[in-house]
Design a protein around this motif. Sequence first.
Motif, PDB file in Angstrom:
ATOM      1  N   ARG A   1     122.068 112.129 -88.037  1.00 43.61           N
ATOM      2  CA  ARG A   1     122.876 112.679 -86.945  1.00 43.61           C
ATOM      3  C   ARG A   1     124.280 112.843 -87.518  1.00 43.61           C
ATOM      4  O   ARG A   1     124.975 111.847 -87.740  1.00 43.61           O
ATOM      5  N   ILE A   2     124.664 114.069 -87.775  1.00 40.82           N
ATOM      6  CA  ILE A   2     125.899 114.345 -88.514  1.00 40.82           C
ATOM      7  C   ILE A   2     126.682 115.440 -87.805  1.00 40.82           C
ATOM      8  O   ILE A   2     126.229 116.001 -86.788  1.00 40.82           O
ATOM      9  N   THR A   3     127.850 115.745 -88.352  1.00 43.74           N
ATOM     10  CA  THR A   3     128.711 116.762 -87.750  1.00 43.74           C
ATOM     11  C   THR A   3     128.509 118.115 -88.420  1.00 43.74           C
ATOM     12  O   THR A   3     128.114 118.205 -89.585  1.00 43.74           O
ATOM     13  N   PHE A   4     128.819 119.159 -87.670  1.00 41.87           N
ATOM     14  CA  PHE A   4     128.756 120.535 -88.154  1.00 41.87           C
ATOM     15  C   PHE A   4     130.154 121.110 -87.950  1.00 41.87           C
ATOM     16  O   PHE A   4     130.581 121.364 -86.824  1.00 41.87           O
ATOM     17  N   SER A   5     130.882 121.297 -89.061  1.00 46.17           N
ATOM     18  CA  SER A   5     132.260 121.767 -89.000  1.00 46.17           C
ATOM     19  C   SER A   5     132.292 123.294 -89.049  1.00 46.17           C
ATOM     20  O   SER A   5     131.845 123.908 -90.017  1.00 46.17           O
ATOM     21  N   LEU A   6     132.843 123.903 -87.978  1.00 50.58           N
ATOM     22  CA  LEU A   6     132.979 125.361 -87.921  1.00 50.58           C
ATOM     23  C   LEU A   6     134.340 125.833 -88.392  1.00 50.58           C
ATOM     24  O   LEU A   6     134.559 127.031 -88.568  1.00 50.58           O
ATOM     25  N   GLY A   7     135.283 124.911 -88.537  1.00 48.97           N
ATOM     26  CA  GLY A   7     136.631 125.252 -88.952  1.00 48.97           C
ATOM     27  C   GLY A   7     137.547 124.062 -88.740  1.00 48.97           C
ATOM     28  O   GLY A   7     137.095 122.971 -88.353  1.00 48.97           O
ATOM     29  N   PRO A   8     138.849 124.214 -88.982  1.00 52.50           N
ATOM     30  CA  PRO A   8     139.782 123.099 -88.782  1.00 52.50           C
ATOM     31  C   PRO A   8     139.764 122.598 -87.334  1.00 52.50           C
ATOM     32  O   PRO A   8     139.914 123.377 -86.394  1.00 52.50           O
ATOM     33  N   ASP A   9     139.522 121.321 -87.157  1.00 54.82           N
ATOM     34  CA  ASP A   9     139.524 120.658 -85.847  1.00 54.82           C
ATOM     35  C   ASP A   9     138.477 121.228 -84.887  1.00 54.82           C
ATOM     36  O   ASP A   9     138.653 121.158 -83.660  1.00 54.82           O
ATOM     37  N   LEU A  10     137.413 121.809 -85.410  1.00 54.96           N
ATOM     38  CA  LEU A  10     136.329 122.318 -84.565  1.00 54.96           C
ATOM     39  C   LEU A  10     134.996 121.839 -85.122  1.00 54.96           C
ATOM     40  O   LEU A  10     134.517 122.350 -86.132  1.00 54.96           O
ATOM     41  N   GLU A  11     134.387 120.839 -84.491  1.00 54.20           N
ATOM     42  CA  GLU A  11     133.132 120.245 -84.944  1.00 54.20           C
ATOM     43  C   GLU A  11     132.176 120.079 -83.775  1.00 54.20           C
ATOM     44  O   GLU A  11     132.600 119.964 -82.616  1.00 54.20           O
ATOM     45  N   LEU A  12     130.909 120.067 -84.076  1.00 52.64           N
ATOM     46  CA  LEU A  12     129.876 119.719 -83.111  1.00 52.64           C
ATOM     47  C   LEU A  12     128.880 118.791 -83.776  1.00 52.64           C
ATOM     48  O   LEU A  12     128.808 118.726 -85.013  1.00 52.64           O
ATOM     49  N   GLY A  13     128.145 118.036 -82.988  1.00 54.61           N
ATOM     50  CA  GLY A  13     127.162 117.103 -83.525  1.00 54.61           C
ATOM     51  C   GLY A  13     125.769 117.711 -83.534  1.00 54.61           C
ATOM     52  O   GLY A  13     125.372 118.416 -82.596  1.00 54.61           O
ATOM     53  N   VAL A  14     125.024 117.468 -84.610  1.00 51.05           N
ATOM     54  CA  VAL A  14     123.656 117.968 -84.720  1.00 51.05           C
ATOM     55  C   VAL A  14     122.746 116.861 -85.254  1.00 51.05           C
ATOM     56  O   VAL A  14     123.192 115.968 -85.977  1.00 51.05           O
ATOM     57  N   GLY A  15     121.495 116.934 -84.882  1.00 53.21           N
ATOM     58  CA  GLY A  15     120.465 116.069 -85.447  1.00 53.21           C
ATOM     59  C   GLY A  15     119.611 116.871 -86.404  1.00 53.21           C
ATOM     60  O   GLY A  15     119.235 118.017 -86.110  1.00 53.21           O
ATOM     61  N   VAL A  16     119.295 116.310 -87.556  1.00 51.55           N
ATOM     62  CA  VAL A  16     118.494 116.989 -88.583  1.00 51.55           C
ATOM     63  C   VAL A  16     117.076 116.430 -88.531  1.00 51.55           C
ATOM     64  O   VAL A  16     116.884 115.207 -88.579  1.00 51.55           O
ATOM     65  N   TYR A  17     116.095 117.306 -88.432  1.00 53.20           N
ATOM     66  CA  TYR A  17     114.701 116.897 -88.279  1.00 53.20           C
ATOM     67  C   TYR A  17     113.853 117.479 -89.420  1.00 53.20           C
ATOM     68  O   TYR A  17     114.097 118.593 -89.883  1.00 53.20           O
ATOM     69  N   CYS A  18     112.878 116.696 -89.840  1.00 52.24           N
ATOM     70  CA  CYS A  18     111.951 117.136 -90.893  1.00 52.24           C
ATOM     71  C   CYS A  18     110.736 117.789 -90.240  1.00 52.24           C
ATOM     72  O   CYS A  18     110.079 117.179 -89.391  1.00 52.24           O
ATOM     73  N   MET A  19     110.439 119.026 -90.617  1.00 54.32           N
ATOM     74  CA  MET A  19     109.336 119.769 -90.019  1.00 54.32           C
ATOM     75  C   MET A  19     108.028 119.588 -90.791  1.00 54.32           C
ATOM     76  O   MET A  19     106.960 119.498 -90.203  1.00 54.32           O
ATOM     77  N   VAL A  20     108.117 119.541 -92.122  1.00 55.65           N
ATOM     78  CA  VAL A  20     106.922 119.445 -92.963  1.00 55.65           C
ATOM     79  C   VAL A  20     107.206 118.467 -94.092  1.00 55.65           C
ATOM     80  O   VAL A  20     108.288 118.500 -94.686  1.00 55.65           O
ATOM     81  N   ARG A  21     106.255 117.582 -94.371  1.00 57.81           N
ATOM     82  CA  ARG A  21     106.383 116.672 -95.499  1.00 57.81           C
ATOM     83  C   ARG A  21     104.995 116.374 -96.050  1.00 57.81           C
ATOM     84  O   ARG A  21     104.051 116.159 -95.285  1.00 57.81           O
ATOM     85  N   GLU A  22     104.877 116.378 -97.350  1.00 59.08           N
ATOM     86  CA  GLU A  22     103.583 116.119 -97.981  1.00 59.08           C
ATOM     87  C   GLU A  22     103.120 114.699 -97.668  1.00 59.08           C
ATOM     88  O   GLU A  22     103.872 113.734 -97.793  1.00 59.08           O
ATOM     89  N   THR A  23     101.883 114.588 -97.244  1.00 59.95           N
ATOM     90  CA  THR A  23     101.287 113.284 -96.967  1.00 59.95           C
ATOM     91  C   THR A  23     100.561 112.786 -98.206  1.00 59.95           C
ATOM     92  O   THR A  23      99.758 113.512 -98.790  1.00 59.95           O
ATOM     93  N   LYS A  24     100.855 111.560 -98.577  1.00 57.02           N
ATOM     94  CA  LYS A  24     100.232 110.977 -99.757  1.00 57.02           C
ATOM     95  C   LYS A  24      99.457 109.722 -99.377  1.00 57.02           C
ATOM     96  O   LYS A  24      99.622 109.183 -98.290  1.00 57.02           O
TER      97      LYS A  24
END
Length: 609
Positions: free
Chosen positions: A253-276
């Motif tokens: 869960r990290i920030t997404f900076s669009l410019g100086p003093d302009l940020e939004l929060g996003v969550g990063v999700y894994c869609m596909v991962r090799e199963t071993k």
Amino acid sequence: MSDWSGAWGGGDWRDEEEDEDEQQAGPGYSATKDCLILLIDVSLGMFVKDEETKGIPFELCIKCARSVLLNKVISSEKDLVGVVFFGTNKENNPSDFKHVYILQDLDMPDAPRIKELETMLEDEGFQTFEKDYGHSNDFSLSDVFWTCSTMLSTSGAKSSHRRILLFTNNDHPHQSNPALQRQAKTKAKDLAENGIEVELMHIGSGFNVTSFYQEIVFSDDGDGTSFPDPSEKFEELLTRVRSKELKKRALQRITFSLGPDLELGVGVYCMVRETKKPSFIRLDKRTNEELKTQTKKLCEDTGSILLPTDIKYYQVLGAGGEKVIFEEEEIKELKNFGKPGFTLMGFRPKSKMKMHHYIKPANFIYPDETTVSGSTKLFSVLLRRCISREVVAVCKYIPRNNSPPIFVALVPQEEELDDSNIQISPPGFHVIFLPFSEDIRSLDLPDEMPKASHEQIDKAKEIIKKLSFNFQSESFENPVIQKHYRVLEALALEHEEEEEITDLTVPDAAQINKRAGKAIDEFMKAVFPDGFDPEAKITKRKASTSTAAAGAAKKAKTDEPVDVESIAKNGTLGKLTNPVLKEYLKSVGKKAAGRKQDLIDAINEHLGL
């Protein structure tokens, strides 16, 4: 002093986070378990053969319970599962309620619990059931629910989902006792208020849900009038799905900076991962207990244990073997490229994305209000504008602390709903990882390539047309993993043979020949010469006389003596091969072992350089 192998990488402590790239959870995540109680009616009516299905309802319930435990062992072995009988003549529960028998308390599924259920499916298990447990219709569903509630509250596990699957073929167990009906309905409401879901697994086509259980079972929206087809639910429980169940949580869960003093929060999700295949666990051969691994670093000369403050790292610079020493803090500083997050670099037309620039499976980002308040609105506006203008956002992406920056393209995805207004695809951005210039390779292809004739192209198109099908990855299981799980299952449950698997990756030669056999023969005749046999053994071409002579000369050249001492004084020992270095050390009576740098150090020490 440790060798820091690789440029700004390598070693244990530096890359321990890299292996967790697709596994770590976002901040504040704590592991939770699902708790499931299989509540089975064992009154006498459950042992009468059903005229429609020609099966015994109790036998169907035990098969479902066994299948659930077998699936849980593989998919989510940390979840807790319990089995409770009601309608018995004997009791086994903490409150000493009559006619309630806890067969298996809430615990992680294992082989003994599964084998206990398999024993009940045998002929002897059915014959001895009345003696071991008995039958009775004088039970109270309120007491049954109370027992389940007590099991869930005293399990000691932090659970994210608590469920009770109620198996019965009696649609009105308290028909002649209104007091027991009221108590059961009141207790069912208490379970719903405490977040415990009761799901009815009713058996028999004549089962009338509205007579009693409509007010016992509550759906997600609080309306107990909608009940799925029981045959579909039983088929789902009996289906063996040997696949690991992954928790649906954000990687970061990290920030997404669009410019100086302009940020939004996003969550990063894994869609596909090799199963071993799961990694093995070391056990003590005497006690069969799991071993704990500890790693300690020792001094090569004295054998003493080294503390972290005693260890330094070096990088070999140039062919001369000069060691550049680094402290641990210096390496961390060198690897620090900024705080984790996305930084917008600009926008590019979506048509500029190249398929051959694919590096690894994409991630997916979605707004996260816990990181920055108001992120959803800003994210939604950015998404709509990217979709309307058909552009992608190019960003610099730092996944974690001490991770190198990478460039990514955020490809917008619009929300997709089906005819029932149920979401199929969520709105958000796919995170496509882009290559650096060093990652792209140019191919030196010959100027003239053989070209196919129009007839050959048409024949190939015909084959493709006849063999085209709707491919979906979900339809194909990995045969290696499925074989692995079946062998483990057979060993744990002491079965003589493992269950056979159907390898869906093997081409169906008969079906291919039926659909495209004629087209394949015509293509072969158009492409290959007459008499061509694709299964014929290819004979290896003999080396020419000039090639053989060159090989002999090369071998003779490598046999010439090498003046190691002169090369060492010039500082170019790194150009020699390991066998040459080892041979010299043996000739002067020194130990010839270790990596190349160790051999060079030993020679320099011997010559006093």
